[in-house]
Scaffold this motif. Sequence first.
Motif, PDB file in Angstrom:
ATOM      1  N   ALA A 116       0.797  -1.226   0.000  1.00  0.00           N
ATOM      2  CA  ALA A 116       0.000   0.000   0.000  1.00  0.00           C
ATOM      3  C   ALA A 116       0.835   1.285   0.000  1.00  0.00           C
ATOM      4  CB  ALA A 116      -0.988  -0.006   1.166  1.00  0.00           C
ATOM      5  N   PRO A 117       1.894   1.407   0.832  1.00  0.00           N
ATOM      6  CA  PRO A 117       2.690   2.641   0.811  1.00  0.00           C
ATOM      7  C   PRO A 117       3.340   2.904  -0.549  1.00  0.00           C
ATOM      8  CG  PRO A 117       3.144   1.379   2.804  1.00  0.00           C
ATOM      9  CD  PRO A 117       2.346   0.489   1.910  1.00  0.00           C
ATOM     10  N   SER A 118       3.845   1.854  -1.199  1.00  0.00           N
ATOM     11  CA  SER A 118       4.460   2.023  -2.526  1.00  0.00           C
ATOM     12  C   SER A 118       3.439   2.501  -3.539  1.00  0.00           C
ATOM     13  CB  SER A 118       5.060   0.689  -2.999  1.00  0.00           C
ATOM     14  OG  SER A 118       6.135   0.293  -2.180  1.00  0.00           O
ATOM     15  N   ASN A 119       2.251   1.898  -3.509  1.00  0.00           N
ATOM     16  CA  ASN A 119       1.215   2.299  -4.468  1.00  0.00           C
ATOM     17  C   ASN A 119       0.777   3.743  -4.247  1.00  0.00           C
ATOM     18  OD1 ASN A 119       1.202  -0.114  -5.841  1.00  0.00           O
ATOM     19  ND2 ASN A 119      -0.543  -0.980  -4.746  1.00  0.00           N
ATOM     20  N   ALA A 120       0.742   4.173  -2.973  1.00  0.00           N
ATOM     21  CA  ALA A 120       0.380   5.569  -2.675  1.00  0.00           C
ATOM     22  C   ALA A 120       1.469   6.521  -3.164  1.00  0.00           C
ATOM     23  CB  ALA A 120       0.142   5.739  -1.181  1.00  0.00           C
ATOM     24  N   ASP A 121       2.733   6.167  -2.923  1.00  0.00           N
ATOM     25  CA  ASP A 121       3.853   7.001  -3.395  1.00  0.00           C
ATOM     26  C   ASP A 121       3.797   7.153  -4.915  1.00  0.00           C
ATOM     27  OD1 ASP A 121       4.959   7.519  -0.913  1.00  0.00           O
ATOM     28  OD2 ASP A 121       6.332   5.805  -0.977  1.00  0.00           O
ATOM     29  N   PHE A 122       3.555   6.039  -5.608  1.00  0.00           N
ATOM     30  CA  PHE A 122       3.468   6.073  -7.068  1.00  0.00           C
ATOM     31  C   PHE A 122       2.313   6.964  -7.517  1.00  0.00           C
ATOM     32  CE2 PHE A 122       1.151   4.258 -10.725  1.00  0.00           C
ATOM     33  CZ  PHE A 122       2.045   4.589 -11.729  1.00  0.00           C
ATOM     34  N   ALA A 123       1.161   6.838  -6.862  1.00  0.00           N
ATOM     35  CA  ALA A 123      -0.026   7.600  -7.258  1.00  0.00           C
ATOM     36  C   ALA A 123       0.234   9.096  -7.220  1.00  0.00           C
ATOM     37  CB  ALA A 123      -1.203   7.243  -6.339  1.00  0.00           C
ATOM     38  N   PHE A 124       0.821   9.570  -6.126  1.00  0.00           N
ATOM     39  CA  PHE A 124       1.014  11.012  -5.974  1.00  0.00           C
ATOM     40  C   PHE A 124       2.160  11.517  -6.851  1.00  0.00           C
ATOM     41  CE2 PHE A 124      -0.998   9.992  -1.734  1.00  0.00           C
ATOM     42  CZ  PHE A 124      -2.242  10.480  -2.097  1.00  0.00           C
ATOM     43  N   LYS A 125       3.169  10.661  -7.064  1.00  0.00           N
ATOM     44  CA  LYS A 125       4.267  11.038  -7.966  1.00  0.00           C
ATOM     45  C   LYS A 125       3.737  11.176  -9.395  1.00  0.00           C
ATOM     46  CE  LYS A 125       7.436   7.913  -9.024  1.00  0.00           C
ATOM     47  NZ  LYS A 125       8.625   7.028  -9.003  1.00  0.00           N
ATOM     48  N   LEU A 126       2.898  10.234  -9.813  1.00  0.00           N
ATOM     49  CA  LEU A 126       2.334  10.294 -11.163  1.00  0.00           C
ATOM     50  C   LEU A 126       1.371  11.472 -11.296  1.00  0.00           C
ATOM     51  CD1 LEU A 126       2.019   9.099 -13.983  1.00  0.00           C
ATOM     52  CD2 LEU A 126       0.274   7.542 -13.071  1.00  0.00           C
TER      53      LEU A 126
END
Length: 418
Positions: free
Chosen positions: A45-55
Amino acid sequence: MKSALYLCLLLLGLQVQGQQQEQIQHSPEAQSQADAENLPYVKLAPSNADFAFKLYKQIRDELGDKNIFFSPLSISTAFAMLSLGARSNTLRELHKGLAFNLTQVEEQEIHEGFQHILQLLNDPHRAAQLSVGNALFVDKQVELLQDFSDRVTNFYYAEAVSSNFQDPAEAIKEINKYVETKTHGKFVDFVKNLEPDTVMVLLNYIFFRGSWERPFNNLSTRDDDFFLDAKNSVKVKMMHQNKHFNVHRDEKLSCWIVEIPYKGNVTSFFVLPDEGTMKQVEEALLKETVSDWLRSFQKRKIYLDLPRFSVSSSLDVKSLFEKMGVKEVFSDQADLSGVAKNLLLKVSKAIHKATVDVRENGTEAAAVTMMEIMPLSASFPPPPHITFNKPFLMMIIDKTTDALLFLGKIVNPVAKED
């Protein structure tokens, strides 16, 4: 020349209100806290959240002051599935671009995490209708490696469809029929053309239909102004509620956050920055910020105004990823040697389309009139009046998996897709 792999990232986000069954919860609550934290999808979950906001920030930089709406989960799922066939630096770039930290989550756990997320999201007993799926359209002359075929089927439940790309018109027709069926007719003629050397199409779709826990009364909807900026406005249909919501006022970022839950285990956050503070709120979009908002929510009565809107967007994911440092998979240096036998592959195109529809009632043929009668009460101080009549952010989160299903910025609720 390398053969082309066409990556279609398809999202349909349709929010409507209607009668739904009560959800049967499937959560790890019965397990100990320690066991739950070690589940692969929780670690992911933390990785997916980091990716979401970076994208999101990359999209914002590219589109400027336009509507943004996309599914971070759809895009990360598709590229994570592709990574099963990637090797060497191509694989390293994908892992870095998708914000996977291999010191915190092992490669096997990444795929087990997506496997569990897909199981939970596709639960037929959910109150919010949600279907997520993957498909591989493969040319009849291409032989997938058994290990890749087994793993995309096992972890991502991908349907493998044998297609004849020597007849592009027939292949396009077949793909478009699949897309139209899976999205309940919302996307017709999705693929317009294929490059001559295409031998495979990887496709991911999401369909979402959720009903508000407390629907808006359409009798309260009225025409109102939505301010695009200090000088320009458009007319919108403004919905209204006067009820208790989870609300937080972030004084540091100068914005309101209102949680509007759906029936079941999906919720939405609507973020309203003060005049002139959108950019600072966007820059602060991090998983830590959203966690702070979650911890700070207070249930309080508010006067809520939210526009009825329907927006669509298209993204060139290849261009976005290249600017984020994921380049090799799209080049002649791509190493996708784990996908097919005796065939050099690269991704030639990656596109993502999304649409969202937010309204009081999703069934136009039915109407419900309800009046709530309650005693007068002297409230002091008066409930805040939060009116989403200027650009705002929205996110839709699955509470079972902590997956950020949808993320967007509504700049103009009545704008049509370019």
